[in-house]
Design a protein around this motif. Structure first.
Motif, short mmCIF file in Angstrom:
data_model
loop_
_atom_site.label_atom_id
_atom_site.label_comp_id
_atom_site.label_asym_id
_atom_site.label_seq_id
_atom_site.Cartn_x
_atom_site.Cartn_y
_atom_site.Cartn_z
N TRP A 2 20.14 -25.47 9.86
CA TRP A 2 19.06 -25.35 10.84
C TRP A 2 19.36 -26.17 12.09
O TRP A 2 19.11 -25.74 13.21
N ALA A 3 19.89 -27.36 11.89
CA ALA A 3 20.23 -28.21 13.04
C ALA A 3 21.28 -27.53 13.91
O ALA A 3 21.21 -27.61 15.15
N ILE A 18 19.60 -24.88 16.02
CA ILE A 18 18.90 -25.50 17.15
C ILE A 18 19.91 -25.93 18.22
O ILE A 18 19.68 -25.73 19.42
N SER A 55 12.69 -26.67 23.50
CA SER A 55 11.83 -27.11 22.40
C SER A 55 11.78 -26.02 21.34
O SER A 55 12.08 -24.85 21.61
N TYR A 61 8.63 -24.41 14.39
CA TYR A 61 9.03 -23.89 13.09
C TYR A 61 7.85 -23.17 12.43
O TYR A 61 6.78 -23.74 12.28
N TRP A 65 11.34 -30.21 7.61
CA TRP A 65 11.61 -29.98 9.03
C TRP A 65 11.56 -31.28 9.82
O TRP A 65 12.46 -31.60 10.60
N ALA A 66 10.50 -32.07 9.58
CA ALA A 66 10.30 -33.31 10.33
C ALA A 66 11.31 -34.39 9.94
O ALA A 66 11.81 -35.14 10.80
N VAL A 108 15.55 -31.79 9.41
CA VAL A 108 16.07 -30.91 10.45
C VAL A 108 16.02 -31.59 11.82
O VAL A 108 17.03 -31.62 12.55
N VAL A 109 14.88 -32.13 12.18
CA VAL A 109 14.72 -32.71 13.51
C VAL A 109 15.70 -33.87 13.75
O VAL A 109 16.40 -33.88 14.78
N ALA A 136 19.20 -32.46 14.18
CA ALA A 136 19.35 -31.73 15.45
C ALA A 136 19.47 -32.71 16.61
O ALA A 136 20.26 -32.50 17.54
N ARG A 137 18.71 -33.78 16.57
CA ARG A 137 18.77 -34.78 17.64
C ARG A 137 20.15 -35.43 17.70
O ARG A 137 20.70 -35.66 18.77
#
Length: 230
Positions: free
Chosen positions: A184-185, A188, A199, A202, A215-216, A219-220, A223-224
């Motif tokens: 997922w990352a 993104i 932005s 999801y 996700w929080a 994934v987030v 991705a960052r």
């Protein structure tokens, strides 16, 4: 997302400013031109063609932004909406962004000319393979209107499931993404770096709190880091 044909632009502007003040500057306005003609007329709204809706939307944006500027008067004479010297105010707590969820080429170009943000519809309405082309239409229209494309924030809405085992990720049609947090990352990262999104929202396939937690928490952050923002 406020459906413009069911609410006058003056009412929308006042309500948006009030909500922004009450929330301490956290309100953004999603504005829809009116995509469901039969439902709108059944609800007592105006019967407009798609072209007429676009004209009405442009007139409404001018009125709404004018009413957010206190101290002057708003004068607009349009085909669908007019104002004859109405005083602006109250001023919002912050500059409210106006967001469109455009799909077709004409509406996308209008987004580039007028909007502060584009919320790309979920793939059911706008397939993944159309996203890059849609971004290019928005960018071109923005430049032609004397705007910087970077002034328009872009949100991608992603539908799928965060899995434990790796899956095959193919961004095509409306197929849900079923992949690990690391995959997922990467999705993104691709959409941010190559397709121009800022932005992401999801939409889990099932209403599962564990999915939102993953996700929080997984994934987030991944991705960052991938985007150099970790």
């Amino acid at each position: 997302m406020a459906s413009l044909p069911l609410r006058g632009p003056g009412v929308i502007a006042k309500a948006a400013a009030t909500l922004d003040l009450l929330s301490g500057g956290r309100f953004e306005l999603g504005l829809g031109a009116g995509g469901y003609r039969q439902a709108i007329t059944a609800f007592g709204g105006p019967d407009r063609t798609a072209g007429q809706n676009q004209v009405a939307l442009e007139e409404a944006v001018e009125i709404i932004r004018g009413l957010w500027r206190p101290g002057g008067s708003v004068r607009v004479t349009g085909e669908h909406y007019s104002m004859a010297g109405v005083h602006g105010g109250p001023a919002p707590a912050h500059p409210i962004g106006i967001w469109f969820g455009s799909v077709g080429p004409r509406a996308l170009a209008q987004t580039g000319r007028l909007a502060d943000g584009w919320a790309a519809p979920i793939p059911h309405y706008l397939p993944y393979e159309k996203w890059r082309e849609s971004q290019e239409i928005i960018d071109t229209a923005a430049i032609e209107a004397g705007r910087r494309p970077s002034d328009i924030t872009r949100i991608a809405q992603l539908v799928g499931h965060i899995t434990d085992a790796p899956g095959e990720v193919v961004l095509k049609g409306e197929a849900p993404i079923r992949a690990t947090a690391a995959q997922w990352a990467e999705v993104i990262g691709h959409l941010a770096g190559d397709v121009g999104f800022d932005s992401f929202v999801y939409w889990p396939e099932s209403a599962d709190a564990a999915q939102l937690t993953a996700w929080a928490r997984e994934v987030v952050p991944a991705a960052r880091v991938l985007l150099g923002k970790g």
